[in-house]
Write a protein that holds these residues in place. Structure first.
Motif, short mmCIF file in Angstrom:
data_model
loop_
_atom_site.label_atom_id
_atom_site.label_comp_id
_atom_site.label_asym_id
_atom_site.label_seq_id
_atom_site.Cartn_x
_atom_site.Cartn_y
_atom_site.Cartn_z
N ALA A 114 -14.73 -2.72 -25.90
CA ALA A 114 -15.54 -1.53 -25.61
C ALA A 114 -15.23 -0.40 -26.60
O ALA A 114 -16.13 0.24 -27.14
CB ALA A 114 -15.30 -1.06 -24.18
N GLU A 156 -23.86 1.44 -28.20
CA GLU A 156 -23.76 1.84 -26.80
C GLU A 156 -22.93 0.79 -26.07
O GLU A 156 -23.02 -0.41 -26.39
CB GLU A 156 -25.14 1.91 -26.15
N VAL A 157 -22.14 1.22 -25.10
CA VAL A 157 -21.30 0.25 -24.40
C VAL A 157 -20.99 0.74 -22.99
O VAL A 157 -20.89 1.94 -22.74
CB VAL A 157 -19.99 -0.02 -25.19
N THR A 158 -20.90 -0.21 -22.05
CA THR A 158 -20.35 0.09 -20.73
C THR A 158 -19.29 -0.95 -20.40
O THR A 158 -19.40 -2.10 -20.82
CB THR A 158 -21.43 0.05 -19.62
N TRP A 159 -18.27 -0.52 -19.67
CA TRP A 159 -17.17 -1.41 -19.26
C TRP A 159 -16.96 -1.21 -17.77
O TRP A 159 -16.77 -0.09 -17.32
CB TRP A 159 -15.90 -1.04 -20.04
N ILE A 160 -17.08 -2.30 -17.02
CA ILE A 160 -16.83 -2.20 -15.57
C ILE A 160 -15.70 -3.15 -15.21
O ILE A 160 -15.77 -4.35 -15.51
CB ILE A 160 -18.04 -2.64 -14.73
N PRO A 161 -14.68 -2.65 -14.55
CA PRO A 161 -13.59 -3.53 -14.11
C PRO A 161 -13.87 -4.07 -12.72
O PRO A 161 -14.64 -3.49 -11.96
CB PRO A 161 -12.41 -2.57 -14.04
N PRO A 213 -29.79 2.59 -25.49
CA PRO A 213 -29.14 3.05 -24.26
C PRO A 213 -29.09 1.94 -23.21
O PRO A 213 -30.06 1.20 -23.04
CB PRO A 213 -30.03 4.21 -23.79
N ILE A 214 -27.98 1.83 -22.52
CA ILE A 214 -27.80 0.75 -21.55
C ILE A 214 -28.25 1.22 -20.18
O ILE A 214 -27.75 2.22 -19.66
CB ILE A 214 -26.33 0.29 -21.53
N GLY A 215 -29.20 0.52 -19.60
CA GLY A 215 -29.60 0.80 -18.22
C GLY A 215 -28.56 0.18 -17.31
O GLY A 215 -27.49 0.74 -17.06
N SER A 216 -28.85 -1.01 -16.85
CA SER A 216 -27.94 -1.67 -15.92
C SER A 216 -26.62 -2.05 -16.59
O SER A 216 -26.62 -2.76 -17.59
CB SER A 216 -28.60 -2.94 -15.38
N PRO A 217 -25.51 -1.62 -16.03
CA PRO A 217 -24.21 -2.07 -16.54
C PRO A 217 -23.79 -3.40 -15.90
O PRO A 217 -22.78 -3.96 -16.29
CB PRO A 217 -23.26 -0.95 -16.14
N VAL A 218 -24.55 -3.88 -14.93
CA VAL A 218 -24.23 -5.17 -14.32
C VAL A 218 -25.20 -6.22 -14.84
O VAL A 218 -26.36 -5.93 -15.13
CB VAL A 218 -24.29 -5.12 -12.77
N VAL A 219 -24.70 -7.45 -15.00
CA VAL A 219 -25.54 -8.53 -15.51
C VAL A 219 -25.40 -9.75 -14.59
O VAL A 219 -24.32 -10.05 -14.11
CB VAL A 219 -25.18 -8.95 -16.95
N ARG A 220 -26.53 -10.41 -14.37
CA ARG A 220 -26.47 -11.63 -13.55
C ARG A 220 -25.95 -12.80 -14.38
O ARG A 220 -25.11 -13.55 -13.93
CB ARG A 220 -27.86 -11.95 -13.00
N MET A 227 -16.34 2.62 -17.45
CA MET A 227 -16.02 3.37 -18.67
C MET A 227 -17.24 3.35 -19.58
O MET A 227 -17.92 2.32 -19.70
CB MET A 227 -14.85 2.73 -19.42
N ARG A 266 -30.21 3.46 -12.46
CA ARG A 266 -29.92 2.92 -13.78
C ARG A 266 -30.32 1.45 -13.88
O ARG A 266 -30.85 1.00 -14.89
CB ARG A 266 -28.41 3.08 -13.91
N TYR A 293 -33.93 1.29 -14.12
CA TYR A 293 -34.39 1.60 -15.48
C TYR A 293 -34.55 0.31 -16.29
O TYR A 293 -35.57 0.10 -16.95
CB TYR A 293 -33.38 2.54 -16.14
N THR A 294 -33.55 -0.54 -16.21
CA THR A 294 -33.60 -1.82 -16.92
C THR A 294 -34.77 -2.67 -16.41
O THR A 294 -35.50 -3.29 -17.20
CB THR A 294 -32.27 -2.59 -16.75
N MET A 347 -29.02 -6.63 -8.76
CA MET A 347 -29.15 -7.04 -10.16
C MET A 347 -30.55 -6.63 -10.65
O MET A 347 -31.50 -6.59 -9.85
CB MET A 347 -28.98 -8.55 -10.28
#
Lengths: 168, 358
Positions: free
Chosen positions: A8, A17-22, A43-50, B176, B258, B261-262, B336
């Motif tokens: 990250a 652009e970057v997001t980090w989720i623990p 720009p990153i919308g969803s920081p979660v990915v399936r 983050m 957010r 948005y995606t 999701m």
């Protein structure tokens, strides 16, 4: 977690652009602790990915959890020193990296994560390695500064390693 | 200033002290603890007040006391802890005092879990305590917004002498992201004219939430309601994306906004006329803009990480001008983008079907 954060920091350093989720739930007390890093030039919308495009797994429970959800044509990198399973999937590229052995040869088994990071960035060069080296230099905790050169070396050996490709 | 990779909780804490936070009181609870942890170090470095109270009940009453003395004060917690603060929040509102409270929401009800949720929407926007009042509620959807809204929270609190809640879900607290912090504000603020600073050389002042005579209490309530009227007319904030030609409007805040948005981006790439409105203030709700858009759109999809709470405010704003559907995940499950996309497609199909009938 550290490898993900380093990635990250490196992505940010490279102007992306970057997001980090623990994970911060019970898995942090043992099990499939993980983090999700999203990197994009927009720009990153969803920081979660399936379905992650790249998975980096260090232990067997995590392998069992994440192997099925890697996106088609994605990469699954496993720490082959610990994870002895391999994927039956034909639609992903699996990288088997004896990260622990490589790390021990560098001087510390704890560097396995940096070895894996190097190997993955070699297979999917989304960020220049210089940005990763800079991230390591800037963010290794002060009391571990003496290990900086070893981190560089671990990253380097990760990028050099010719992994056994399984599948595809 | 340059961008740093910051965790939401840490970013809120650092932004708060740079905005002039002088006294913090709190009690640890996941997923908010890094906020308190960061302040425990930084506030002491700066010679300001940091106190880990024995409970959330104690913490909010300490905030009440600090606010009486005229300093910029704050507490932070997560859902179960926020519930414990309700009495204190009402007393603060009943005393016309400014303060900032951060709720990093987690799965509920009850002890629930520590995963990200928006289940406290009703609680934070309706009253956050007994009696007739509503706090100003800000809902960040990124680490940068978490920083900007923290600074804004202190300014709005001071401007209106009002309680401001930052309602972030656990994911905003834990994530983050590169973000830019503001410069440290000079700490030259003088005590406001209501502050209890010791009555040396001046007549004594009193701050109370007790108004025994009903008429007196009503007069006080009227004052609160007049202020809320001004807040409603001046402080509605939102972010919008591709609403100009949209037939379907997706509405979501925080992390859900957010993710939406995606999903809206994906829907657009499939040629669907879909737009996004992401409320940044939950109170005042951006009802004017939604009401305006309701004239133009044919349908609304509300996305939340709860059972459907904001959807009631959307219904009031849309006023029956367009059908409203809802998609939500509960209990700490984060939706999701593909789930939201299939709900967009379903809602869009219903619009197209209606066109065919007409």
């Amino acid at each position: 977690m550290f490898a993900g954060q380093t990635l990250a920091y490196a992505a940010m350093g490279a102007g992306l652009e970057v997001t980090w989720i623990p994970s911060y739930g019970p898995e942090m007390r043992g099990g499939t602790a993980n983090c999700t890093v999203a990197i994009s030039s927009r720009p990153i919308g969803s920081p979660v990915v399936r379905l992650p495009r790249v998975g980096v797994v260090f232990n067997t429970p995590s392998y069992e959890k994440y192997e099925p959800i890697i996106e088609m044509f994605g990469i699954l990198a496993r720490n082959a020193s610990l994870v002895k399973l391999h994927s039956e999937r034909k639609d992903i590229t699996e990288l088997a990296i004896p990260a622990q052995e490589i790390a021990e040869a560098v001087g510390d088994a704890k560097l396995a994560n940096v070895v894996m990071l190097g190997a993955v960035l070699s297979a999917r060069p989304v960020i220049p390695l210089e940005a990763v080296r800079q991230a390591l230099q800037d963010h290794i905790p002060v009391h571990r500064r003496s290990m900086l050169d070893m981190n560089y070396e671990a990253l380097n050996r990760g990028t050099m390693f010719q992994p056994t490709e399984v599948g595809r | 200033m340059t961008k740093e990779l910051l965790k939401g909780n840490v970013a809120i804490a650092e932004a708060a002290l740079r905005a002039g936070l002088e006294a913090y009181f709190g009690y640890p609870i996941t997923p908010q603890t890094e906020l308190l942890e960061h302040l425990s170090k930084r506030m002491v470095e700066l010679g300001r007040v940091f106190l880990q109270a024995e409970s959330e009940v104690a913490a909010i009453n300490m905030v009440y006391g600090a606010a009486c003395s005229g300093v910029r004060t704050m507490t932070s917690s997560s859902s179960p802890g926020f519930s414990l603060m309700q009495e204190g929040l009402s007393y603060i509102a009943g005393s016309d005092l400014p303060c900032v409270v951060v709720d990093v929401m987690r799965g509920g009800p009850g002890l629930g879990n520590i995963m990200p949720s928006q289940g406290d929407y009703f609680q934070v926007t309706r009253s956050a305590g007994h009696g007739d009042f509503r706090p100003i509620v800000l809902a960040p959807a990124s680490v940068q917004e978490a920083i900007d809204f923290t600074v804004l929270a202190f300014d709005l609190a001071d401007k209106y002498r009002h309680l401001v809640v930052i309602a972030a879900d656990g994911l905003i607290g834990q994530m983050m992201e590169p973000a830019e912090l503001p410069e440290m504000r000079p700490s030259s603020r003088s005590a406001p004219d209501y502050a209890l600073t010791g009555a040396k050389g001046r007549p004594p002042r009193a701050i109370t939430s007790l108004h025994m005579a009903a008429e007196e209490e009503e007069a006080f309530n009227i004052k609160i309601q007049q202020r809320l009227g001004v807040i409603r007319s001046l402080e509605q904030r939102w972010f919008e994306y591709k609403v100009d030609d949209a037939l379907l409007l997706v509405i979501g805040y925080g992390t859900a906004g957010r993710i939406a948005y995606t999903a809206v981006e994906s829907a657009r790439s499939k040629g669907l006329k879909v737009g996004l409105l992401r409320p940044q203030t939950l109170y005042p709700f951006p009802e004017d803009r939604i009401s305006e858009l309701a004239d133009q759109i044919e349908g609304v999809l509300v996305v939340e990480m709860n059972a459907g709470q904001m959807v009631e405010d959307v219904r009031l704003a849309v006023g029956g001008q367009a059908p409203i559907s809802f998609y939500g995940r509960m209990g700490g499950v984060v939706p999701m983008p593909d789930e939201v996309l299939s709900n967009i497609e379903a809602a869009y199909e219903r619009i197209s079907a209606r066109y065919l009938v007409e």
